[in-house]
Motif scaffolding. Structure first.
Motif, PDB file in Angstrom:
ATOM      1  N   PHE A 128      -1.095   6.292   8.534  1.00 30.86           N
ATOM      2  CA  PHE A 128      -0.912   5.767   9.887  1.00 30.86           C
ATOM      3  C   PHE A 128      -1.195   6.887  10.878  1.00 30.86           C
ATOM      4  CE2 PHE A 128       1.650   3.185   7.078  1.00 30.86           C
ATOM      5  CZ  PHE A 128       1.341   1.886   7.487  1.00 30.86           C
ATOM      6  N   ASP A 129      -2.018   6.606  11.848  1.00 30.27           N
ATOM      7  CA  ASP A 129      -2.386   7.633  12.818  1.00 30.27           C
ATOM      8  C   ASP A 129      -1.165   8.128  13.572  1.00 30.27           C
ATOM      9  OD1 ASP A 129      -4.977   7.278  12.005  1.00 30.27           O
ATOM     10  OD2 ASP A 129      -5.593   6.097  13.751  1.00 30.27           O
ATOM     11  N   GLU A 130      -1.218   9.396  13.925  1.00 29.92           N
ATOM     12  CA  GLU A 130      -0.106  10.013  14.633  1.00 29.92           C
ATOM     13  C   GLU A 130       0.187   9.268  15.931  1.00 29.92           C
ATOM     14  OE1 GLU A 130       1.206  14.477  16.233  1.00 29.92           O
ATOM     15  OE2 GLU A 130      -0.693  14.172  15.156  1.00 29.92           O
ATOM     16  N   GLY A 131       1.462   9.067  16.193  1.00 24.22           N
ATOM     17  CA  GLY A 131       1.885   8.391  17.414  1.00 24.22           C
ATOM     18  C   GLY A 131       2.068   6.897  17.259  1.00 24.22           C
ATOM     19  N   LEU A 132       1.673   6.338  16.110  1.00 26.68           N
ATOM     20  CA  LEU A 132       1.828   4.902  15.870  1.00 26.68           C
ATOM     21  C   LEU A 132       3.067   4.644  15.021  1.00 26.68           C
ATOM     22  CD1 LEU A 132      -1.856   3.879  15.013  1.00 26.68           C
ATOM     23  CD2 LEU A 132      -0.712   3.802  17.243  1.00 26.68           C
ATOM     24  N   THR A 133       3.739   3.542  15.299  1.00 30.07           N
ATOM     25  CA  THR A 133       4.877   3.135  14.478  1.00 30.07           C
ATOM     26  C   THR A 133       4.361   2.305  13.304  1.00 30.07           C
ATOM     27  OG1 THR A 133       6.352   3.080  16.395  1.00 30.07           O
ATOM     28  CG2 THR A 133       7.060   1.876  14.429  1.00 30.07           C
ATOM     29  N   PRO A 134       4.542   2.788  12.053  1.00 34.15           N
ATOM     30  CA  PRO A 134       3.994   2.079  10.897  1.00 34.15           C
ATOM     31  C   PRO A 134       4.517   0.652  10.775  1.00 34.15           C
ATOM     32  CG  PRO A 134       4.633   4.304  10.285  1.00 34.15           C
ATOM     33  CD  PRO A 134       5.168   4.073  11.667  1.00 34.15           C
ATOM     34  N   ILE A 135       3.687  -0.215  10.203  1.00 34.37           N
ATOM     35  CA  ILE A 135       4.053  -1.610   9.967  1.00 34.37           C
ATOM     36  C   ILE A 135       3.892  -1.913   8.475  1.00 34.37           C
ATOM     37  CG2 ILE A 135       3.451  -2.419  12.280  1.00 34.37           C
ATOM     38  CD1 ILE A 135       0.758  -3.379  11.149  1.00 34.37           C
ATOM     39  N   PRO A 136       4.630  -2.891   7.943  1.00 35.72           N
ATOM     40  CA  PRO A 136       4.457  -3.271   6.542  1.00 35.72           C
ATOM     41  C   PRO A 136       2.996  -3.619   6.260  1.00 35.72           C
ATOM     42  CG  PRO A 136       6.430  -4.287   7.445  1.00 35.72           C
ATOM     43  CD  PRO A 136       5.706  -3.669   8.607  1.00 35.72           C
ATOM     44  N   SER A 137       2.458  -3.006   5.197  1.00 34.23           N
ATOM     45  CA  SER A 137       1.031  -3.139   4.894  1.00 34.23           C
ATOM     46  C   SER A 137       0.845  -3.359   3.405  1.00 34.23           C
ATOM     47  CB  SER A 137       0.268  -1.878   5.330  1.00 34.23           C
ATOM     48  OG  SER A 137       0.432  -1.640   6.719  1.00 34.23           O
ATOM     49  N   ALA A 138       0.030  -4.358   3.048  1.00 35.82           N
ATOM     50  CA  ALA A 138      -0.103  -4.727   1.645  1.00 35.82           C
ATOM     51  C   ALA A 138      -1.506  -5.244   1.350  1.00 35.82           C
ATOM     52  CB  ALA A 138       0.933  -5.794   1.282  1.00 35.82           C
ATOM     53  N   ALA A 139      -1.838  -5.255   0.059  1.00 34.41           N
ATOM     54  CA  ALA A 139      -3.117  -5.783  -0.408  1.00 34.41           C
ATOM     55  C   ALA A 139      -2.881  -7.040  -1.228  1.00 34.41           C
ATOM     56  CB  ALA A 139      -3.839  -4.746  -1.256  1.00 34.41           C
ATOM     57  N   LEU A 140      -3.639  -8.082  -0.912  1.00 35.22           N
ATOM     58  CA  LEU A 140      -3.614  -9.315  -1.686  1.00 35.22           C
ATOM     59  C   LEU A 140      -4.565  -9.199  -2.864  1.00 35.22           C
ATOM     60  CD1 LEU A 140      -3.920 -11.751   1.336  1.00 35.22           C
ATOM     61  CD2 LEU A 140      -1.952 -11.702  -0.216  1.00 35.22           C
ATOM     62  N   SER A 141      -4.233  -9.829  -3.985  1.00 35.91           N
ATOM     63  CA  SER A 141      -5.212  -9.928  -5.063  1.00 35.91           C
ATOM     64  C   SER A 141      -6.434 -10.660  -4.515  1.00 35.91           C
ATOM     65  CB  SER A 141      -4.637 -10.678  -6.254  1.00 35.91           C
ATOM     66  OG  SER A 141      -4.607 -12.068  -6.013  1.00 35.91           O
ATOM     67  N   VAL A 142      -7.593 -10.449  -5.140  1.00 41.11           N
ATOM     68  CA  VAL A 142      -8.822 -11.093  -4.659  1.00 41.11           C
ATOM     69  C   VAL A 142      -8.686 -12.616  -4.628  1.00 41.11           C
ATOM     70  CG1 VAL A 142     -11.273 -11.467  -5.157  1.00 41.11           C
ATOM     71  CG2 VAL A 142     -10.293  -9.156  -5.281  1.00 41.11           C
ATOM     72  N   PRO A 143      -8.187 -13.272  -5.697  1.00 41.31           N
ATOM     73  CA  PRO A 143      -8.043 -14.730  -5.620  1.00 41.31           C
ATOM     74  C   PRO A 143      -7.083 -15.184  -4.518  1.00 41.31           C
ATOM     75  CG  PRO A 143      -7.953 -14.012  -7.902  1.00 41.31           C
ATOM     76  CD  PRO A 143      -7.884 -12.776  -7.061  1.00 41.31           C
ATOM     77  N   ASP A 144      -6.033 -14.408  -4.259  1.00 40.42           N
ATOM     78  CA  ASP A 144      -5.100 -14.794  -3.200  1.00 40.42           C
ATOM     79  C   ASP A 144      -5.708 -14.610  -1.822  1.00 40.42           C
ATOM     80  OD1 ASP A 144      -2.075 -15.357  -4.231  1.00 40.42           O
ATOM     81  OD2 ASP A 144      -3.170 -14.098  -5.625  1.00 40.42           O
ATOM     82  N   ALA A 145      -6.529 -13.566  -1.664  1.00 40.58           N
ATOM     83  CA  ALA A 145      -7.236 -13.404  -0.394  1.00 40.58           C
ATOM     84  C   ALA A 145      -8.190 -14.567  -0.163  1.00 40.58           C
ATOM     85  CB  ALA A 145      -7.990 -12.072  -0.392  1.00 40.58           C
ATOM     86  N   LEU A 200       0.851  -1.184   0.000  1.00 34.44           N
ATOM     87  CA  LEU A 200       0.000   0.000   0.000  1.00 34.44           C
ATOM     88  C   LEU A 200       0.889   1.236   0.000  1.00 34.44           C
ATOM     89  CD1 LEU A 200      -2.705  -1.014   2.627  1.00 34.44           C
ATOM     90  CD2 LEU A 200      -2.735  -1.347   0.135  1.00 34.44           C
ATOM     91  N   GLY A 201       0.494   2.252  -0.757  1.00 28.82           N
ATOM     92  CA  GLY A 201       1.255   3.490  -0.751  1.00 28.82           C
ATOM     93  C   GLY A 201       1.344   4.055   0.657  1.00 28.82           C
ATOM     94  N   GLY A 202       2.534   4.406   1.066  1.00 28.67           N
ATOM     95  CA  GLY A 202       2.742   4.898   2.420  1.00 28.67           C
ATOM     96  C   GLY A 202       3.259   3.843   3.361  1.00 28.67           C
ATOM     97  N   SER A 203       3.253   2.577   2.928  1.00 29.24           N
ATOM     98  CA  SER A 203       3.770   1.512   3.791  1.00 29.24           C
ATOM     99  C   SER A 203       5.275   1.643   3.951  1.00 29.24           C
ATOM    100  CB  SER A 203       3.447   0.143   3.182  1.00 29.24           C
ATOM    101  OG  SER A 203       4.106  -0.901   3.901  1.00 29.24           O
ATOM    102  N   PRO A 204       5.794   1.293   5.122  1.00 28.44           N
ATOM    103  CA  PRO A 204       7.239   1.231   5.278  1.00 28.44           C
ATOM    104  C   PRO A 204       7.772  -0.087   4.725  1.00 28.44           C
ATOM    105  CG  PRO A 204       6.215   0.582   7.327  1.00 28.44           C
ATOM    106  CD  PRO A 204       5.095   0.969   6.385  1.00 28.44           C
ATOM    107  N   ALA A 205       9.067  -0.151   4.530  1.00 28.77           N
ATOM    108  CA  ALA A 205       9.713  -1.407   4.178  1.00 28.77           C
ATOM    109  C   ALA A 205       9.761  -2.307   5.405  1.00 28.77           C
ATOM    110  CB  ALA A 205      11.118  -1.138   3.663  1.00 28.77           C
ATOM    111  N   GLY A 206       9.920  -3.591   5.170  1.00 25.93           N
ATOM    112  CA  GLY A 206      10.069  -4.510   6.284  1.00 25.93           C
ATOM    113  C   GLY A 206       9.792  -5.943   5.882  1.00 25.93           C
TER     114      GLY A 206
END
Length: 471
Positions: free
Chosen positions: A215-232, A124-130
């Motif tokens: 990511f809401d202020e004060g939270l440490t971002p986590i790696p965040s991604a979207a699965l394709s519909v078939p993979d979900a 997702l745009g804005g996600s950190p690496a990890g």
């Protein structure tokens, strides 16, 4: 199209009711007969033209994907400036827009253990690496994740498996995009090490949908991604068999600042050129496809519509301004910059409309104008009716990039496109030029040309009046 603000456009309409109309606009606004007589000619010329389609082809072929802040984004700015000049616009200029730059390098995921297999996803745009490896916990929707107790997902990966619903007006996108915009923060509050979601899309192809998250202020971002519909769906079936562990590796993140530009072309009005009718679209796109339906289509539609007006023997009274907005996808940043720069000229922006919902046919029209402009709205609707466009008073709202200016009091118009299939392609690798229907584009060009010409010819205004900015 960016998720959070577009998805909440219906809610924003509550705050976008017309401001108090200035004294000079209290009389009834009407379209003169001479302009109404030109509208059918303009409409037929647009339907016979392939210009909008050709502009879309040019942008998607010569530039391709153009994520904000990238080298291709800079080329897109040069392309747009050159295209406005090539089409004969009277004035062409750039306005800078500076913003944080997010980049994507690589991404992968796989199920571990007895059911080991790859998963197709995109950051997702804005996600950190990890790199995250952990047990997956499935939630049927965002509310279920938000109800998870603090710490209950420690070391685990939250997975929201919400199915977005298909709708012509795109109304299913609101709940789907909220998973993307607020789900990662909810996962962090529950202690998760990573976040996965079923893509906010209506297709069944193995192509994930990206889009911006926050990511809401004060939270440490986590790696965040979207699965394709078939993979979900596959991951959900695996979880029904028992606990599953997933390894997810994202190489992406924020990388300094970049400056792009709103690119503006104008057809000069014949009587009151300082007043403008604004039409536009956004120039940037996500990086997975070539940004054809989102939003090269809008760029082609609005450029072509204004060009056809410019070709008339006599221009309308007011100027027609086309804005190719910068960085819509990551926060309406071009729209915000435009509203800020032109705040003092708000009343000169008589009315505005944006094309940012693909290339489906326009099926409805409305404005947010006050009662004093209702007669003119009805006249415009009648001129649009031969295109199969219904008058839908009281519905709709401003396009995404227009929201910041509409919140300040600028009048808006809504030309509703059929979005039944839009979210099959939106923010995916499949958003490519071959999906564009030239006949549907021509109908859009006709609608925007007729609307803009008649609004620019109107005797009287549509209610643009300053009101306090919404922060």
């Amino acid at each position: 199209m960016r998720a959070p603000l577009w998805a909440t456009a219906a809610t924003l309409l509550i705050t976008l009711q017309p401001a108090r109309v200035p004294a000079q606009e209290t009389s009834v606004t009407r379209i003169p007969d001479e302009a109404l007589a030109i509208a059918p000619q303009l409409r037929e010329a647009a339907l016979a033209s392939r210009l909008g389609y050709e502009v879309i082809e040019s942008l998607t072929t010569e530039v391709g994907p153009r994520m904000a802040g990238s080298e291709a984004d800079a080329r897109a700015v040069k392309w747009a400036e050159a295209k406005f000049r090539e089409l004969g616009f009277d004035k062409v200029w750039l306005e800078p827009v500076t913003f944080p730059k997010w980049i994507r390098r690589s991404e992968s995921a796989r199920v571990l253990g007895d059911n080991a297999q790859p998963l197709t996803l995109t950051a997702l745009g804005g996600s950190p690496a990890g790199t995250v490896e952990g047990e997956v916990v499935r939630f049927a929707d965002l509310a279920a994740l938000e109800a998870a107790p603090a710490g209950s997902l420690a070391g685990k990966i939250a997975f929201v498996d919400y199915e977005m619903k298909r709708a012509r007006d795109g109304s299913g996108y609101g709940p789907g995009s909220r998973v993307r915009s607020t789900g990662p923060s909810a996962a962090i509050r529950a202690g998760a090490a990573g976040f996965l979601m079923r893509s906010a899309g209506t297709d069944s192809h193995r192509q994930p949908h990206t889009g911006i998250t926050r990511f809401d202020e004060g939270l440490t971002p986590i790696p965040s991604a979207a699965l394709s519909v078939p993979d979900a769906q596959q991951l959900s079936r695996l979880l029904a068999l028992g606990p599953q562990r997933v390894h997810m590796a994202l190489d992406c993140g924020w990388d300094g600042e970049a400056t792009s530009h709103n690119v503006i072309g104008e057809i000069t009005g014949s009587e009151t050129p300082e007043e403008v009718v604004l039409i536009g679209a956004h120039l940037d796109s996500w990086d997975l496809g070539t940004g054809a339906v989102d939003d090269a289509a809008g760029v082609g539609i609005t450029m072509a519509a204004a060009k056809l007006i410019g070709d008339l023997p006599r221009h309308p009274a007011r100027s027609i301004r086309v804005v190719a907005f910068a960085n819509e996808e990551q926060g309406l940043l071009g729209g915000r910059a435009y509203a800020e720069k032109h705040a003092a000229d708000l009343t000169r922006h008589v009315i505005a409309a944006e094309s940012d919902f693909g290339a489906g046919r326009v099926y409805a029209f409305a404005t947010g104008a006050p009662e004093s402009a209702r007669a003119a709205e009805i006249q415009i609707a009648a001129a649009l009716a031969p295109l199969g466009i219904e008058h839908a008073p009281g519905k709709g709202g401003p396009g995404p990039d227009l929201i910041p200016f509409a919140q300040r009091g600028m009048a808006w118009a809504w030309l509703a496109q059929d979005g039944t299939d839009y979210f099959d392609l939106h923010h995916t690798p499949d958003d490519t030029f071959d999906k564009i229907d030239p006949d549907a584009v021509a109908q859009n060009v006709a609608a925007y040309a007729v609307f803009a010409y008649l609004a620019a010819s109107a005797e009287g205004g549509f209610g643009s009046a300053p009101k306090p900015a919404v922060e």
